[in-house]
Design a protein around this motif. Structure first.
Motif, PDB file in Angstrom:
ATOM      1  N   VAL A   1      -1.065  10.815   8.480  1.00  0.00           N
ATOM      2  CA  VAL A   1      -0.362   9.660   7.937  1.00  0.00           C
ATOM      3  C   VAL A   1       1.086   9.645   8.396  1.00  0.00           C
ATOM      4  N   VAL A   2       1.515   8.491   8.869  1.00  0.00           N
ATOM      5  CA  VAL A   2       2.923   8.213   9.085  1.00  0.00           C
ATOM      6  C   VAL A   2       3.290   7.188   8.024  1.00  0.00           C
ATOM      7  N   LEU A   3       4.118   7.593   7.097  1.00  0.00           N
ATOM      8  CA  LEU A   3       4.538   6.718   6.010  1.00  0.00           C
ATOM      9  C   LEU A   3       5.878   6.105   6.372  1.00  0.00           C
ATOM     10  N   ALA A   4       5.988   4.805   6.232  1.00  0.00           N
ATOM     11  CA  ALA A   4       7.206   4.096   6.616  1.00  0.00           C
ATOM     12  C   ALA A   4       7.996   3.631   5.404  1.00  0.00           C
ATOM     13  N   SER A   5       9.285   3.555   5.605  1.00  0.00           N
ATOM     14  CA  SER A   5      10.136   2.953   4.579  1.00  0.00           C
ATOM     15  C   SER A   5       9.863   1.458   4.505  1.00  0.00           C
ATOM     16  N   ILE A   6      10.242   0.876   3.402  1.00  0.00           N
ATOM     17  CA  ILE A   6      10.196  -0.577   3.256  1.00  0.00           C
ATOM     18  C   ILE A   6      11.406  -1.126   4.002  1.00  0.00           C
ATOM     19  N   PRO A   7      11.207  -2.085   4.892  1.00  0.00           N
ATOM     20  CA  PRO A   7      12.370  -2.664   5.577  1.00  0.00           C
ATOM     21  C   PRO A   7      13.325  -3.324   4.577  1.00  0.00           C
ATOM     22  N   PRO A   8      14.560  -3.493   4.977  1.00  0.00           N
ATOM     23  CA  PRO A   8      15.546  -4.056   4.058  1.00  0.00           C
ATOM     24  C   PRO A   8      15.374  -5.548   3.837  1.00  0.00           C
ATOM     25  N   THR A   9      15.874  -6.007   2.734  1.00  0.00           N
ATOM     26  CA  THR A   9      16.052  -7.442   2.498  1.00  0.00           C
ATOM     27  C   THR A   9      17.001  -7.620   1.323  1.00  0.00           C
ATOM     28  N   GLY A  10      17.840  -8.609   1.429  1.00  0.00           N
ATOM     29  CA  GLY A  10      18.740  -8.947   0.334  1.00  0.00           C
ATOM     30  C   GLY A  10      18.153 -10.036  -0.552  1.00  0.00           C
TER      31      GLY A  10
ATOM     32  N   ARG B   1       4.449  12.554   8.096  1.00  0.00           N
ATOM     33  CA  ARG B   1       5.559  12.048   8.901  1.00  0.00           C
ATOM     34  C   ARG B   1       6.128  10.826   8.181  1.00  0.00           C
ATOM     35  N   TYR B   2       7.430  10.636   8.314  1.00  0.00           N
ATOM     36  CA  TYR B   2       8.114   9.515   7.657  1.00  0.00           C
ATOM     37  C   TYR B   2       8.993   8.833   8.688  1.00  0.00           C
ATOM     38  N   VAL B   3       8.957   7.518   8.695  1.00  0.00           N
ATOM     39  CA  VAL B   3       9.815   6.757   9.602  1.00  0.00           C
ATOM     40  C   VAL B   3      10.709   5.843   8.762  1.00  0.00           C
TER      41      VAL B   3
ATOM     42  N   ARG C   1     -11.873   5.449  12.438  1.00  0.00           N
ATOM     43  CA  ARG C   1     -11.709   6.872  12.752  1.00  0.00           C
ATOM     44  C   ARG C   1     -10.472   7.175  13.607  1.00  0.00           C
ATOM     45  N   PRO C   2      -9.319   6.666  13.176  1.00  0.00           N
ATOM     46  CA  PRO C   2      -8.115   6.954  13.961  1.00  0.00           C
ATOM     47  C   PRO C   2      -7.644   8.388  13.735  1.00  0.00           C
ATOM     48  N   LYS C   3      -6.827   8.864  14.652  1.00  0.00           N
ATOM     49  CA  LYS C   3      -6.186  10.163  14.461  1.00  0.00           C
ATOM     50  C   LYS C   3      -5.043  10.025  13.459  1.00  0.00           C
ATOM     51  N   VAL C   4      -4.369   8.864  13.514  1.00  0.00           N
ATOM     52  CA  VAL C   4      -3.170   8.633  12.705  1.00  0.00           C
ATOM     53  C   VAL C   4      -3.214   7.220  12.138  1.00  0.00           C
ATOM     54  N   VAL C   5      -2.734   7.065  10.902  1.00  0.00           N
ATOM     55  CA  VAL C   5      -2.521   5.742  10.325  1.00  0.00           C
ATOM     56  C   VAL C   5      -1.037   5.622   9.966  1.00  0.00           C
TER      57      VAL C   5
ATOM     58  N   LEU D   1      -6.991   8.959   0.605  1.00  0.00           N
ATOM     59  CA  LEU D   1      -8.159   8.542   1.390  1.00  0.00           C
ATOM     60  C   LEU D   1      -8.025   8.972   2.852  1.00  0.00           C
ATOM     61  N   ALA D   2      -6.855   8.757   3.408  1.00  0.00           N
ATOM     62  CA  ALA D   2      -6.638   9.152   4.800  1.00  0.00           C
ATOM     63  C   ALA D   2      -6.833  10.658   4.966  1.00  0.00           C
ATOM     64  N   LYS D   3      -6.208  11.435   4.100  1.00  0.00           N
ATOM     65  CA  LYS D   3      -6.325  12.891   4.197  1.00  0.00           C
ATOM     66  C   LYS D   3      -7.777  13.348   4.028  1.00  0.00           C
ATOM     67  N   ALA D   4      -8.506  12.722   3.124  1.00  0.00           N
ATOM     68  CA  ALA D   4      -9.907  13.090   2.899  1.00  0.00           C
ATOM     69  C   ALA D   4     -10.754  12.862   4.145  1.00  0.00           C
ATOM     70  N   HIS D   5     -10.287  11.990   5.024  1.00  0.00           N
ATOM     71  CA  HIS D   5     -11.006  11.679   6.260  1.00  0.00           C
ATOM     72  C   HIS D   5     -10.300  12.251   7.489  1.00  0.00           C
TER      73      HIS D   5
END
Length: 169
Positions: free
Chosen positions: A84-93, A124-126, A41-45, A76-80
């Motif tokens: 949501v804080v959605l993050a980018s995929i970190p870089p990799t070569g 939110r997006y990081v 039951r978090p406020k944010v994931v 699912l998060a929104k239904a509960h």
């Protein structure tokens, strides 16, 4: 975020819980989303995923498959009533365990989708990728020891961005 808790255990205090499991892909995250997120039951994931999907850790994954699983976790998060804080995929070569792969382009495409999807859904997006990537889309060598995972300096950069994203309203 599995290694993040080891690198900066003090970040995961005061109600911030780490449920990252090294090597897992988004379908594996979705399977445990109810127990690891909804039941708490978090406020944010904060959802940060994709590196292991791109690497094919559980077999080939299409971009559409990845997008669908992210959408399911967000729904699912929104239904509960979990923000949501959605993050980018970190870089990799490249991946040490999959040297034939050149993932930078796919990661850029998926990050563009994540950013657009976050905006469409009012999430939110990081953008970790932008802060950690070199010009060629690889992990900056000063921020990673293996080109895939952040080192202590990399986690410090990520922490600043995460704190801003988690505090934003």
């Amino acid at each position: 975020t599995d290694f993040w808790a080891v690198a900066q255990p003090d970040f995961f205090s005061g109600g911030i819980v780490d449920r990252g499991i090294s090597g897992q892909t988004t379908p594996q995250m979705l399977v445990r989303f109810r127990n690891d997120v909804i039941a708490l039951r978090p406020k944010v994931v904060h959802i940060m995923a994709g590196t292991n999907d791109v690497a094919g850790n559980t077999g080939p994954t299409t971009e559409a498959d990845f997008e669908g699983v992210i959408q399911s976790m967000v729904e699912l998060a929104k239904a509960h009533q979990i923000e949501v804080v959605l993050a980018s995929i970190p870089p990799t070569g490249g991946f040490g365990w999959r040297p034939e792969m050149k993932p930078a382009g796919e990661i850029l495409r998926l990050n563009a989708w994540l950013k657009t999807y976050a905006a469409q859904q009012g999430l939110r997006y990081v953008d970790y990728h932008g802060a950690l990537a070199s010009a060629d889309g690889a992990f900056r060598p000063d921020l990673s020891n293996d080109g895939v995972h952040p080192n202590m300096k990399g986690y410090a950069v990520m922490r600043r961005l995460a704190e801003l994203a988690l505090a934003a309203k």
